[in-house]
Scaffold this active site. Structure first.
Site, PDB file in Angstrom:
ATOM      1  N   GLY A 133       0.783  -1.238   0.000  1.00  0.00           N
ATOM      2  CA  GLY A 133       0.000   0.000   0.000  1.00  0.00           C
ATOM      3  C   GLY A 133       0.808   1.278   0.000  1.00  0.00           C
ATOM      4  N   TYR A 156      -9.226  11.919  11.003  1.00  0.00           N
ATOM      5  CA  TYR A 156     -10.066  11.592  12.167  1.00  0.00           C
ATOM      6  C   TYR A 156      -9.236  11.391  13.435  1.00  0.00           C
ATOM      7  CZ  TYR A 156      -9.636   6.464  11.086  1.00  0.00           C
ATOM      8  OH  TYR A 156      -9.207   5.187  10.837  1.00  0.00           O
ATOM      9  N   PHE A 176     -10.405  -1.851  11.098  1.00  0.00           N
ATOM     10  CA  PHE A 176     -11.582  -2.524  10.544  1.00  0.00           C
ATOM     11  C   PHE A 176     -12.813  -1.738  10.969  1.00  0.00           C
ATOM     12  CE2 PHE A 176     -10.290  -4.897  14.435  1.00  0.00           C
ATOM     13  CZ  PHE A 176     -11.350  -4.571  15.264  1.00  0.00           C
ATOM     14  N   PRO A 220      -3.494  11.603   5.683  1.00  0.00           N
ATOM     15  CA  PRO A 220      -4.101  11.425   4.358  1.00  0.00           C
ATOM     16  C   PRO A 220      -5.616  11.205   4.457  1.00  0.00           C
ATOM     17  CG  PRO A 220      -2.380   9.761   4.828  1.00  0.00           C
ATOM     18  CD  PRO A 220      -2.769  10.411   6.121  1.00  0.00           C
ATOM     19  N   ASP A 229       7.367  -7.432  13.990  1.00  0.00           N
ATOM     20  CA  ASP A 229       6.030  -7.074  14.473  1.00  0.00           C
ATOM     21  C   ASP A 229       6.216  -5.878  15.407  1.00  0.00           C
ATOM     22  OD1 ASP A 229       3.619  -6.814  15.834  1.00  0.00           O
ATOM     23  OD2 ASP A 229       3.216  -8.974  15.751  1.00  0.00           O
TER      24      ASP A 229
HETATM   25  C1  HXC Z   1     -14.530  -6.855  14.759  1.00  0.00           C
HETATM   26  C2  HXC Z   1     -12.451  -7.863  14.737  1.00  0.00           C
HETATM   27  C3  HXC Z   1     -12.390  -7.735  13.332  1.00  0.00           C
HETATM   28  C4  HXC Z   1     -13.507  -7.130  12.662  1.00  0.00           C
HETATM   29  C5  HXC Z   1     -10.579  -8.702  14.010  1.00  0.00           C
HETATM   30  N1  HXC Z   1     -11.318  -8.462  15.107  1.00  0.00           N
HETATM   31  N2  HXC Z   1     -11.199  -8.252  12.921  1.00  0.00           N
HETATM   32  N3  HXC Z   1     -13.497  -7.427  15.446  1.00  0.00           N
HETATM   33  N4  HXC Z   1     -14.547  -6.703  13.420  1.00  0.00           N
HETATM   34  N5  HXC Z   1     -13.510  -6.963  11.348  1.00  0.00           N
HETATM   35  C6  HXC Z   1     -10.976  -8.803  16.481  1.00  0.00           C
HETATM   36  C7  HXC Z   1     -10.945 -10.318  16.696  1.00  0.00           C
HETATM   37  O1  HXC Z   1     -12.225 -10.844  16.972  1.00  0.00           O
HETATM   38  C8  HXC Z   1     -10.013 -10.409  17.908  1.00  0.00           C
HETATM   39  O2  HXC Z   1     -10.685 -10.048  19.073  1.00  0.00           O
HETATM   40  C9  HXC Z   1      -9.017  -9.296  17.661  1.00  0.00           C
HETATM   41  O3  HXC Z   1      -9.660  -8.371  16.785  1.00  0.00           O
HETATM   42  C10 HXC Z   1      -7.732  -9.782  17.033  1.00  0.00           C
HETATM   43  O4  HXC Z   1      -8.052 -10.461  15.831  1.00  0.00           O
HETATM   44  P1  HXC Z   1      -6.909 -11.171  14.958  1.00  0.00           P
HETATM   45  O5  HXC Z   1      -7.498 -11.556  13.668  1.00  0.00           O
HETATM   46  O6  HXC Z   1      -6.255 -12.231  15.804  1.00  0.00           O
HETATM   47  O7  HXC Z   1      -5.887  -9.946  14.834  1.00  0.00           O
HETATM   48  P2  HXC Z   1      -4.534  -9.814  14.068  1.00  0.00           P
HETATM   49  O8  HXC Z   1      -4.182 -11.074  13.332  1.00  0.00           O
HETATM   50  O9  HXC Z   1      -3.576  -9.245  15.029  1.00  0.00           O
HETATM   51  O10 HXC Z   1      -4.902  -8.741  12.922  1.00  0.00           O
HETATM   52  C11 HXC Z   1      -5.043  -7.397  13.214  1.00  0.00           C
HETATM   53  C12 HXC Z   1      -6.168  -6.773  12.410  1.00  0.00           C
HETATM   54  C13 HXC Z   1      -6.052  -7.126  10.897  1.00  0.00           C
HETATM   55  C14 HXC Z   1      -6.111  -5.264  12.654  1.00  0.00           C
HETATM   56  C15 HXC Z   1      -7.499  -7.308  12.911  1.00  0.00           C
HETATM   57  O11 HXC Z   1      -7.104  -6.514  10.177  1.00  0.00           O
HETATM   58  C16 HXC Z   1      -4.719  -6.725  10.309  1.00  0.00           C
HETATM   59  O12 HXC Z   1      -3.761  -7.496  10.374  1.00  0.00           O
HETATM   60  N6  HXC Z   1      -4.627  -5.531   9.722  1.00  0.00           N
HETATM   61  C17 HXC Z   1      -3.373  -4.989   9.139  1.00  0.00           C
HETATM   62  C18 HXC Z   1      -3.578  -4.168   7.894  1.00  0.00           C
HETATM   63  C19 HXC Z   1      -4.691  -3.156   7.948  1.00  0.00           C
HETATM   64  O13 HXC Z   1      -5.586  -3.207   8.804  1.00  0.00           O
HETATM   65  N7  HXC Z   1      -4.651  -2.217   6.995  1.00  0.00           N
HETATM   66  C20 HXC Z   1      -5.656  -1.180   6.859  1.00  0.00           C
HETATM   67  C21 HXC Z   1      -5.115   0.130   7.351  1.00  0.00           C
HETATM   68  S1  HXC Z   1      -6.116   1.349   6.663  1.00  0.00           S
HETATM   69  P3  HXC Z   1     -11.109 -11.137  20.225  1.00  0.00           P
HETATM   70  O14 HXC Z   1     -11.657 -10.284  21.310  1.00  0.00           O
HETATM   71  O15 HXC Z   1     -12.094 -12.030  19.540  1.00  0.00           O
HETATM   72  O16 HXC Z   1      -9.835 -11.840  20.608  1.00  0.00           O
HETATM   73  C22 HXC Z   1      -6.289   2.655   7.683  1.00  0.00           C
HETATM   74  C23 HXC Z   1      -6.995   3.813   7.012  1.00  0.00           C
HETATM   75  C24 HXC Z   1      -7.356   4.893   7.952  1.00  0.00           C
HETATM   76  O17 HXC Z   1      -5.858   2.640   8.776  1.00  0.00           O
HETATM   77  C25 HXC Z   1      -8.030   6.097   7.333  1.00  0.00           C
HETATM   78  C26 HXC Z   1      -8.946   5.933   6.169  1.00  0.00           C
HETATM   79  C27 HXC Z   1      -9.420   7.242   5.600  1.00  0.00           C
HETATM   80  P1  NAP Z   2      -1.973  -1.541   4.250  1.00  0.00           P
HETATM   81  O1  NAP Z   2      -1.472  -1.801   2.881  1.00  0.00           O
HETATM   82  O2  NAP Z   2      -2.841  -2.568   4.901  1.00  0.00           O
HETATM   83  O3  NAP Z   2      -0.729  -1.208   5.155  1.00  0.00           O
HETATM   84  C1  NAP Z   2      -0.582  -1.588   6.483  1.00  0.00           C
HETATM   85  C2  NAP Z   2       0.803  -2.175   6.639  1.00  0.00           C
HETATM   86  O4  NAP Z   2       1.077  -2.324   8.037  1.00  0.00           O
HETATM   87  C3  NAP Z   2       0.944  -3.550   6.000  1.00  0.00           C
HETATM   88  O5  NAP Z   2       2.098  -3.585   5.186  1.00  0.00           O
HETATM   89  C4  NAP Z   2       1.112  -4.501   7.182  1.00  0.00           C
HETATM   90  O6  NAP Z   2       1.994  -5.570   6.859  1.00  0.00           O
HETATM   91  C5  NAP Z   2       1.722  -3.562   8.222  1.00  0.00           C
HETATM   92  N1  NAP Z   2       1.478  -4.027   9.583  1.00  0.00           N
HETATM   93  C6  NAP Z   2       0.293  -4.290  10.161  1.00  0.00           C
HETATM   94  N2  NAP Z   2       0.476  -4.724  11.412  1.00  0.00           N
HETATM   95  C7  NAP Z   2       1.806  -4.722  11.635  1.00  0.00           C
HETATM   96  C8  NAP Z   2       2.613  -5.069  12.736  1.00  0.00           C
HETATM   97  N3  NAP Z   2       2.071  -5.500  13.891  1.00  0.00           N
HETATM   98  N4  NAP Z   2       3.950  -4.952  12.630  1.00  0.00           N
HETATM   99  C9  NAP Z   2       4.515  -4.511  11.481  1.00  0.00           C
HETATM  100  N5  NAP Z   2       3.808  -4.160  10.386  1.00  0.00           N
HETATM  101  C10 NAP Z   2       2.462  -4.278  10.470  1.00  0.00           C
HETATM  102  O7  NAP Z   2      -2.844  -0.183   4.288  1.00  0.00           O
HETATM  103  P2  NAP Z   2      -2.536   1.295   3.742  1.00  0.00           P
HETATM  104  O8  NAP Z   2      -3.811   1.833   3.251  1.00  0.00           O
HETATM  105  O9  NAP Z   2      -1.335   1.304   2.858  1.00  0.00           O
HETATM  106  O10 NAP Z   2      -2.196   2.062   5.105  1.00  0.00           O
HETATM  107  C11 NAP Z   2      -0.908   2.599   5.363  1.00  0.00           C
HETATM  108  C12 NAP Z   2      -1.019   3.732   6.379  1.00  0.00           C
HETATM  109  O11 NAP Z   2      -1.777   4.801   5.837  1.00  0.00           O
HETATM  110  C13 NAP Z   2      -1.693   3.349   7.680  1.00  0.00           C
HETATM  111  O12 NAP Z   2      -1.064   4.024   8.745  1.00  0.00           O
HETATM  112  C14 NAP Z   2      -3.085   3.876   7.500  1.00  0.00           C
HETATM  113  O13 NAP Z   2      -3.739   4.118   8.724  1.00  0.00           O
HETATM  114  C15 NAP Z   2      -2.775   5.164   6.752  1.00  0.00           C
HETATM  115  N6  NAP Z   2      -3.895   5.733   6.035  1.00  0.00           N
HETATM  116  C16 NAP Z   2      -4.384   5.117   4.935  1.00  0.00           C
HETATM  117  C17 NAP Z   2      -5.409   5.719   4.235  1.00  0.00           C
HETATM  118  C18 NAP Z   2      -5.981   5.105   2.986  1.00  0.00           C
HETATM  119  O14 NAP Z   2      -6.972   5.634   2.454  1.00  0.00           O
HETATM  120  N7  NAP Z   2      -5.393   4.049   2.452  1.00  0.00           N
HETATM  121  C19 NAP Z   2      -5.949   6.924   4.682  1.00  0.00           C
HETATM  122  C20 NAP Z   2      -5.428   7.520   5.822  1.00  0.00           C
HETATM  123  C21 NAP Z   2      -4.391   6.921   6.494  1.00  0.00           C
HETATM  124  P3  NAP Z   2       1.832  -7.034   7.546  1.00  0.00           P
HETATM  125  O15 NAP Z   2       0.372  -7.343   7.564  1.00  0.00           O
HETATM  126  O16 NAP Z   2       2.668  -7.917   6.664  1.00  0.00           O
HETATM  127  O17 NAP Z   2       2.417  -6.893   8.905  1.00  0.00           O
END
Ligand code: HXC
Ligand code: NAP
Length: 299
Positions: A36, A164, A114, A205, A82
């Site tokens: 990303g 936000y 999420f 962003p 991590d």
């Molecule tokens: C509710 C959820 C959930 C969901 C997980 N959980 N997903 N609860 N709705 N969709 C809960 C689970 O039930 C569990 O709680 C706990 O979270 C941990 O779940 P795991 O699956 O074991 O977590 P983990 O493997 O550590 O994964 C973390 C994660 C996952 C955040 C849930 O989505 C992830 O790895 N994300 C990384 C990349 C990412 O999210 N990128 C997007 C960034 S975009 P319990 O209580 O059951 O144990 C962004 C944009 C911002 O930030 C601004 C936009 C404009």
């Molecule tokens: P993304 O591709 O899902 O990026 C998230 C990255 O974080 C992944 O590469 C993931 O890799 C890494 N990550 C998650 N958990 C981690 C951990 N515990 N340790 C190390 N690395 C970890 O999403 P993105 O949209 O590019 O988001 C990047 C940043 O921009 C985030 O801070 C997000 O909040 C911000 N942002 C995004 C948007 C948007 O519209 N896309 C808007 C505003 C802000 P692994 O899963 O392999 O660890």
């Protein structure tokens, strides 16, 4: 009455904006650099000559991303880590220093998120996001900061937030709380570490399409199209190169006086929801002007 005229706009520049040696000799760590926006910013840093080190949890994805950066001519390495685990972060810093000699900059980009109604959120769900975003950013920032202070070297820490962080948002409570915390960290350390020459800034962003964000935050593609058209004054989502250019600028010596700042890059989106009468921009402008004119006191 609700039509908006199509907007004149400039396309985001695709060619490199900065000179190839702007970041020459700088070693920059990018968390979540394997996908990303982290990968796009890493590409921008590489184009400006930096040695980039990307980290994330998935070694496979990280390896492929570093390979892609190298195939584009960049200097890029990958170290799995991590960021929730302070011990792994200490290892990350040690390994980076061992392989590349030092660290000059850090981009806190790793995040988790999420959509979930707050009343349905479990303790584990709140923890999962806050530990990645807030604890992760604190872990990396303190570890890199200690390294810079020990070296007596200046440095730059850039954290990726979202508007936000200060407005809050429905359905992303853990992320809102965590991003607000990272903004507080940025402003606190900007003052505390200014004396060491360590600059701490942030970027907020608006919507930038990525697989990671869209798969978790956009239930239906049509929803984001509508959101961008209605909420973003510029009428579109962001292009990755636009964010990468801003990140390169803030990480470089082109902005040595920038400290404690949070630069918003959202096409004017968050402000459009804040102004009392901004909703009127959705109306046909000529019709609106006629209405305004009709309201003028008669002489
Ligand atoms: C509710 C959820 C959930 C969901 C997980 N959980 N997903 N609860 N709705 N969709 C809960 C689970 O039930 C569990 O709680 C706990 O979270 C941990 O779940 P795991 O699956 O074991 O977590 P983990 O493997 O550590 O994964 C973390 C994660 C996952 C955040 C849930 O989505 C992830 O790895 N994300 C990384 C990349 C990412 O999210 N990128 C997007 C960034 S975009 P319990 O209580 O059951 O144990 C962004 C944009 C911002 O930030 C601004 C936009 C404009
Ligand atoms: P993304 O591709 O899902 O990026 C998230 C990255 O974080 C992944 O590469 C993931 O890799 C890494 N990550 C998650 N958990 C981690 C951990 N515990 N340790 C190390 N690395 C970890 O999403 P993105 O949209 O590019 O988001 C990047 C940043 O921009 C985030 O801070 C997000 O909040 C911000 N942002 C995004 C948007 C948007 O519209 N896309 C808007 C505003 C802000 P692994 O899963 O392999 O660890």
């Amino acid at each position: 009455m609700t039509t908006v005229a199509s907007r004149p706009s400039r396309s985001p520049r695709q060619a490199p904006v900065f000179s190839k040696d702007l970041l020459e000799g700088q070693v920059i760590l990018v968390t979540g650099g394997g996908s990303g926006l982290g990968l796009s910013m890493s590409e921008g840093l590489c184009q400006a000559g930096a040695q980039v080190v990307i980290c994330g949890r998935s070694p496979e994805r990280l390896g492929q991303a570093a390979e892609k950066l190298r195939s584009l001519g960049g200097k890029a390495g990958a170290i799995p880590c991590d960021v929730r685990d302070a011990e792994q972060v200490a290892q990350l810093v040690a390994k980076t220093v061992e392989s590349y000699g030092k660290i000059d900059g850090l981009i806190n980009n790793a995040a988790g998120n999420f959509l979930c109604a707050a009343e349905d959120l479990s303790v584990g769900g709140f923890d999962a996001v806050v530990k990645i975003v807030l604890y992760g950013s604190v872990n990396t920032t303190l570890a890199v900061g200690r390294h810079l202070i020990a070296r007596g070297a200046p440095g730059s820490v850039l954290s990726i937030l979202t508007p936000y962080a200060w407005t809050g948002s429905a359905f992303v409570l853990p992320s809102s709380c965590a991003k607000a915390g990272v903004l507080a960290m940025t402003r606190s350390l900007a003052v505390e570490w200014g004396i060491y020459g360590i600059r701490c800034n942030a970027i907020a962003p608006g919507p930038f399409p990525t697989e990671g964000a869209w798969s978790r935050l956009v239930p239906d593609a049509a929803m984001i199209e509508g959101l961008a058209e209605q909420r973003v004054p510029m009428g579109r989502v962001g292009a990755h190169s636009e964010l990468a250019n801003l990140a390169v600028f803030l990480m470089s010596d082109a902005s040595p006086y920038q400290n404690g700042d949070c630069v918003t890059i959202d096409g004017g989106s968050w402000l459009s929801g804040a102004g009392e009468f901004s909703e009127y921009t959705r109306y046909d402008r000529e019709r609106l002007k006629t209405l305004f004119k009709a309201m003028r006191p008669k002489k």
